[in-house]
Design an enzyme around this catalytic site. Structure first.
Site, mmCIF file in Angstrom:
data_model
loop_
_atom_site.group_PDB
_atom_site.id
_atom_site.type_symbol
_atom_site.label_atom_id
_atom_site.label_comp_id
_atom_site.label_asym_id
_atom_site.label_seq_id
_atom_site.Cartn_x
_atom_site.Cartn_y
_atom_site.Cartn_z
ATOM 1 N N HIS A 142 -4.247 -34.317 -27.863
ATOM 2 C CA HIS A 142 -3.955 -34.537 -26.705
ATOM 3 C C HIS A 142 -5.333 -34.805 -25.911
ATOM 4 O O HIS A 142 -5.302 -34.273 -25.280
ATOM 5 C CB HIS A 142 -2.913 -33.465 -25.966
ATOM 6 C CG HIS A 142 -1.446 -32.765 -26.127
ATOM 7 N ND1 HIS A 142 -0.713 -33.761 -25.614
ATOM 8 C CD2 HIS A 142 -1.423 -32.848 -27.278
ATOM 9 C CE1 HIS A 142 0.602 -33.586 -26.002
ATOM 10 N NE2 HIS A 142 -0.008 -32.834 -27.298
ATOM 11 N N LYS B 57 -3.116 -30.661 -10.068
ATOM 12 C CA LYS B 57 -3.769 -30.663 -11.576
ATOM 13 C C LYS B 57 -4.839 -29.577 -11.485
ATOM 14 O O LYS B 57 -5.717 -29.089 -10.510
ATOM 15 C CB LYS B 57 -3.999 -32.382 -12.068
ATOM 16 C CG LYS B 57 -4.998 -32.973 -11.532
ATOM 17 C CD LYS B 57 -5.418 -34.192 -11.703
ATOM 18 C CE LYS B 57 -4.825 -35.043 -11.474
ATOM 19 N NZ LYS B 57 -4.107 -36.514 -12.212
ATOM 20 N N ARG B 58 -4.684 -29.612 -13.084
ATOM 21 C CA ARG B 58 -5.267 -28.279 -12.742
ATOM 22 C C ARG B 58 -7.419 -28.332 -12.631
ATOM 23 O O ARG B 58 -7.407 -29.816 -12.387
ATOM 24 C CB ARG B 58 -5.663 -28.266 -14.465
ATOM 25 C CG ARG B 58 -4.831 -27.686 -15.164
ATOM 26 C CD ARG B 58 -5.099 -25.898 -15.021
ATOM 27 N NE ARG B 58 -5.979 -24.832 -15.317
ATOM 28 C CZ ARG B 58 -6.000 -23.821 -16.124
ATOM 29 N NH1 ARG B 58 -4.333 -23.363 -16.300
ATOM 30 N NH2 ARG B 58 -6.845 -23.351 -16.962
ATOM 31 N N LYS C 84 -11.581 -34.210 -14.022
ATOM 32 C CA LYS C 84 -10.653 -34.804 -13.179
ATOM 33 C C LYS C 84 -10.964 -34.991 -11.796
ATOM 34 O O LYS C 84 -9.942 -35.751 -11.287
ATOM 35 C CB LYS C 84 -9.398 -33.745 -13.243
ATOM 36 C CG LYS C 84 -8.473 -33.340 -14.747
ATOM 37 C CD LYS C 84 -7.484 -32.571 -14.651
ATOM 38 C CE LYS C 84 -6.571 -32.695 -15.528
ATOM 39 N NZ LYS C 84 -5.462 -32.388 -16.042
ATOM 40 N N THR D 15 0.833 -37.044 -16.509
ATOM 41 C CA THR D 15 2.104 -37.435 -16.119
ATOM 42 C C THR D 15 2.387 -36.998 -15.021
ATOM 43 O O THR D 15 3.354 -37.577 -15.033
ATOM 44 C CB THR D 15 2.665 -36.508 -17.412
ATOM 45 O OG1 THR D 15 2.300 -35.049 -17.655
ATOM 46 C CG2 THR D 15 2.711 -36.672 -18.922
ATOM 47 N N LYS E 88 5.045 -38.897 -12.169
ATOM 48 C CA LYS E 88 5.712 -38.478 -11.523
ATOM 49 C C LYS E 88 5.923 -39.495 -9.762
ATOM 50 O O LYS E 88 6.938 -39.300 -9.317
ATOM 51 C CB LYS E 88 5.808 -36.908 -10.993
ATOM 52 C CG LYS E 88 5.938 -36.545 -12.555
ATOM 53 C CD LYS E 88 5.085 -34.433 -13.529
ATOM 54 C CE LYS E 88 5.312 -34.557 -14.003
ATOM 55 N NZ LYS E 88 4.693 -33.327 -14.866
HETATM 56 O O1 CGF Z 1 -2.016 -33.504 -22.432
HETATM 57 C C1 CGF Z 1 -3.500 -32.092 -21.750
HETATM 58 C C2 CGF Z 1 -3.529 -31.819 -20.799
HETATM 59 N N1 CGF Z 1 -4.376 -31.016 -20.128
HETATM 60 O O2 CGF Z 1 -2.674 -30.902 -20.971
HETATM 61 N N2 CGF Z 1 -4.372 -31.952 -22.602
HETATM 62 N N3 CGF Z 1 -4.694 -31.520 -23.466
HETATM 63 N N4 CGF Z 1 -5.090 -31.013 -24.113
HETATM 64 C C3 CGF Z 1 -4.714 -34.012 -21.468
HETATM 65 O O3 CGF Z 1 -5.687 -34.081 -20.783
HETATM 66 C C4 CGF Z 1 -3.027 -35.147 -20.034
HETATM 67 O O4 CGF Z 1 -3.880 -36.011 -19.996
HETATM 68 C C5 CGF Z 1 -1.909 -35.139 -21.147
HETATM 69 O O5 CGF Z 1 -1.409 -35.610 -20.381
HETATM 70 C C6 CGF Z 1 -0.957 -33.325 -21.866
HETATM 71 C C7 CGF Z 1 0.149 -34.103 -22.057
HETATM 72 O O6 CGF Z 1 0.214 -34.969 -22.999
#
Ligand code: CGF
Length: 834
Positions: free
Chosen positions: A372, A567-568, A573, A678, A682
């Site tokens: 990820h 987002k976080r 970001k 993601t 949305k």
């Molecule tokens: O996973 C992430 C998210 N922060 O949880 N990563 N990790 N580790 C990615 O940074 C996102 O870009 C991604 O959409 C998400 C799910 O795959």
């Protein structure tokens, strides 16, 4: 043939059994029954919370019926199953989602109204299940919804944390404060079934003694119990109701009797505390690993219990272990469950007495790994001394895997010592560390990234050597997806209804076949339809404004463009870029004449998101946003045209209100850093447009909806490394590189938003080496926002863009994604419960 009835009189059983309540009168009967018996209350003293609890228990009964039937059906059919191992499942609320998936929302609304309550009030009573940090955990939740909806035999395995992600408070100075989230403290959680009968012993520490036959004896140390809690996951318009099994840790014998006899009461209680501590808290870090022993304990506890459960279920089928991969697929959600690889080896070798080579074949045909992130700070490594201490047998197995693996590499690339060092499972250093991504990669049958660009980066950067060694075919891509049930039907019911009406298709059809949204395209040209579309967006804005008003006491201008970044908080970001852009806009507005200001479109900027408690720079960004908002929102010259809100305690439920209201949302990571994202999907599914960098899934969204419907800006991924190099070795002051930005930074330093000194560490990240390239992208970012303003002036054209965006989002359904996993990785098929 028909099975023999197991006990008693079949007729009496059949008469006694009930089915799902589908009409209003049986719904109300069931609710009243739960009020009177389960809750021991009456109409006289029932508040919203009590009414919610009774209604939830009533839905729970329905879920249990379907869940039971599904599990029985799967057991009878014994199909190949897939198991999704994730340390995080960010489920949010369940009540509304369950009602919609069961197709019972209308009946419950009517029933609840008859009982004197308001459905919306009851929905608000539920607390979010927030067992996740962000995208990764919410993705897992979407995949569960899609697996059930597509009738796939998939189970999730996770941990039942006592404390989910912390609650975020914002102090008057703009500081993030964290408060624990004891989400289970309210008593019974209606959405889970405690299975105290399903439990396994899990060992830590002790000694591992190798035996001459290749096995080892691991004994001593600490043993704790893993107890199962099953969370029911209903599919959409199907009986199939899948299972999410969460493990809770318990002391093995409650108390250590020997200690009691020795008069050591405190020690006995302590050891029971230390067992319970394993599943007490979700680690609140996204993208950073800290090497904490308790975190490693969590990972092993969870993988060991899950594997024991999977192996037991497999053994019940009565097949030889050589057929294990024909019945079991295990998906690793990131490297967190990588210990599943040595643990399965340990079970096969030490317990099932299978020789190494055969065991390795079984493992590498069963396990699949999703990466990820390529951010270096997020790549998990564990110190060898800690592993040796906590999991002595697993460390032996990892060394053995490494030995065989490096021998094979050496054979293919003789004499290439650098390559061996790069690929080894063990990173040299003080201390040595185990590289979990390498272990996950070589122990898996397939490795995938989560968007096209990201999967390319995985192949060409962090796992390049492995692609050269094992070949391209093992490495692929599955672009993430989102469930349209929660992220359209549930969060935007009016839009969902308009879509069904326009397509002349029941939502039970298009929600499971999202490409049907394409049928909306011609309606972009229909003025009447555009009016309805825009009116729904407007009402969603009002709904958000109402929420802000009731929760924060603030009034929001609903005639403005709603611009959202949620987002976080993370440097990559670039919420910082956004707030600096906002301040730039504010300074520009301040300089305008009244006549000029009249031409400006009002804008409301929303931020929400949590920062990891130890992430100083991210917390400073929050502080800057809050303090900038305070000054800007109070300025009579500009406040009709620009206001800024930081909404505290971002959650799935808050996202459900924010997303449908947005005109534009920001996904502005430095190119090459956001694996997928993601929330971008949305927003677009709900007809919000996107301003973003050429990164992650933004790229595929633009391909799908048309580049003219997306506002792209910024440097591209291939340029990023070079720019960083230049910043290191040929730095150019911000004043020269980007005067507009320099002015903004000066205003902050000069105290426009309170003591400028406070922000110096944050501003220095930009002035010094600017790793995330804010100076490089600032001008084009401002340019993109101007394009947004320009485009928004033509309302009709904007609405057309909005409609076309939604219409083209079919690809991003998590149904598509989960079917890709099912077909190309797991080789599992739907098993419909009839
Ligand atoms: O996973 C992430 C998210 N922060 O949880 N990563 N990790 N580790 C990615 O940074 C996102 O870009 C991604 O959409 C998400 C799910 O795959």
């Amino acid at each position: 043939g028909k099975e023999k009835w197991p006990r008693g009189d079949e007729k009496v059983w059949k008469e006694g059994s009930r089915s799902v309540n589908t009409d209003v009168s049986s719904v109300t009967k069931s609710i009243v029954n739960h009020v009177q018996t389960s809750l021991a209350r009456q109409a006289y003293n029932l508040d919203n919370l009590g009414a919610y609890q009774a209604a939830a228990l009533s839905v729970r009964d329905d879920l249990i019926l379907n869940w039971n039937e599904t599990q029985m059906h799967y057991t009878r059919k014994a199909p190949k199953r897939a198991y999704y191992l994730s340390l995080e499942f960010l489920m949010g609320r369940t009540f509304d989602n369950a009602l919609l998936n069961l197709g019972l929302k209308d009946q419950y609304r009517e029933g609840v109204t008859k009982l004197g309550f308001n459905m919306e009030d009851l929905l608000e009573q539920e607390r979010d299940a927030a067992l996740g940090n962000g995208g990764l955990g919410r993705l897992a939740a979407c995949y569960l919804d899609s697996s059930a909806s597509q009738e796939l035999p998939v189970w999730g395995y996770g941990l039942r944390y006592q404390y989910g992600i912390f609650q975020q408070l914002i102090s008057p100075e703009g500081q993030q404060l964290e408060q624990p989230d004891p989400w289970l403290a309210g008593g019974e959680n209606p959405w889970e079934l405690p299975r105290l009968d399903v439990s396994y012993e899990v060992r830590f520490y002790g000694t591992a003694e190798r035996l001459p036959d290749g096995r080892a004896l691991w004994q001593g140390g600490q043993e704790v119990l893993a107890v199962a809690y099953d969370v029911m996951v209903p599919g959409c318009y199907t009986k199939n109701t899948n299972n999410l099994r969460l493990w809770e840790s318990k002391p093995k014998r409650g108390f250590d009797l020997n200690s009691f006899n020795a008069g050591d009461y405190e020690h006995a209680v302590e050891s029971s505390n230390s067992a319970a501590a394993i599943t007490s808290v979700l680690y609140p870090n996204d993208h950073t690993t800290f090497g904490k022993e308790l975190r490693l304990k969590q990972q092993y506890f969870w993988t060991a219990a899950s594997l024991a459960d999977i192996v037991r279920r497999f053994k019940n089928i009565g097949k030889p272990f050589s057929e294990f991969p024909d019945y079991v697929a295990i998906q690793l959600n990131d490297t967190h469950p990588t210990l599943a690889i040595p643990e399965l080896m340990r079970i096969l070798i030490d317990e099932e007495e299978i020789p190494w080579g055969k065991a390795w074949d079984i493992v590498t045909n069963t396990v699949f790994y999703t990466n990820h992130t390529v951010l270096p700070e997020a790549l998990e490594k564990w110190p060898v001394p800690l592993m040796e201490h906590l999991l002595p047998r697993h460390m032996q197995i990892i060394y053995d895997i490494n030995l065989f693996f490096l021998q094979a590499v050496e054979k293919k690339f003789p004499g290439d010592r650098d390559r061996l060092a790069r690929m080894s499972l063990i990173e040299e250093g003080f201390p040595k560390q185990v590289r979990m991504a390498h272990l996950a990669c070589i122990g898996s049958r397939k490795v995938n990234g989560v968007a096209e660009l990201h999967s390319d980066l995985v192949r060409t950067t962090i796992l390049k050597d492995f692609v050269e060694f094992e070949g391209q075919s093992k490495f692929s891509n599955v672009t993430n997806g989102i469930t349209p049930r929660r992220w359209l039907d549930q969060c935007n019911p009016e839009l969902s209804a308009l879509i069904s009406k326009t397509l002349k298709v029941d939502k039970s059809v298009w929600l499971k076949d999202l490409d049907r949204l394409k049928g909306l395209l011609p309606y972009a040209e229909d003025a009447e339809f555009r009016k309805e579309w825009a009116a729904i967006k407007q009402r969603n804005k009002e709904r958000l404004a109402h929420h802000v008003e009731t929760t924060l006491g603030l009034t929001v201008n609903t005639n403005a463009m709603f611009d959202v970044q949620i987002k976080r908080l993370h440097e990559y970001k670039r919420q910082t870029l956004n707030i600096l852009g906002v301040i730039h806009r504010y300074l520009t507005l301040k300089q305008m004449s009244d006549a000029e200001r009249k031409k400006v479109n009002p804008r409301v900027v929303f931020f929400a998101g949590k920062a990891a408690p130890g992430y100083y720079i991210a917390k400073l960004t929050i502080r800057l946003i809050v303090n900038a908002a305070r000054i800007i929102n109070a300025d009579p010259d500009t406040r009709n045209l620009l206001t800024v809100y930081f909404l505290p305690d971002y959650s799935v439920s808050l996202a459900e209100v924010l997303i449908p209201s947005s005109d534009i949302s920001q996904h502005i990571s430095t190119a090459g850093t956001e694996a997928s994202g993601t929330s971008n999907m949305k927003f677009c599914l709900n007809g919000g447009l996107l301003v973003g960098t050429v990164d992650g899934a933004n790229i595929e969204i633009a391909e799908a909806v048309g580049e003219n419907n997306v506002f792209f800006f910024g440097h591209l991924t291939p340029a990023v490394e070079d720019l960083r190099y230049q910043h290191m070795y040929h730095p150019v002051p911000v004043e020269e590189k980007c005067p507009a930005l320099a002015k903004v930074l000066d205003k902050i330093s000069g105290g426009m938003f309170g003591d400028g000194g406070v922000y110096e560490p944050l501003l220095n990240t930009i002035r010094q080496n600017d790793y995330y390239l804010i100076t490089e992208d600032f001008d084009s970012y401002i340019g993109a926002l101007e394009m947004v303003d320009q485009a928004y002036l033509d309302k009709e054209e904007w609405i057309k863009k909005s409609i076309r965006t939604t219409a083209n989002m079919g690809k991003f359904s998590s149904d598509r994604a989960i079917l890709e996993y099912a077909e190309s990785f797991w080789s599992i098929e739907p098993v419909k419960v009839t």
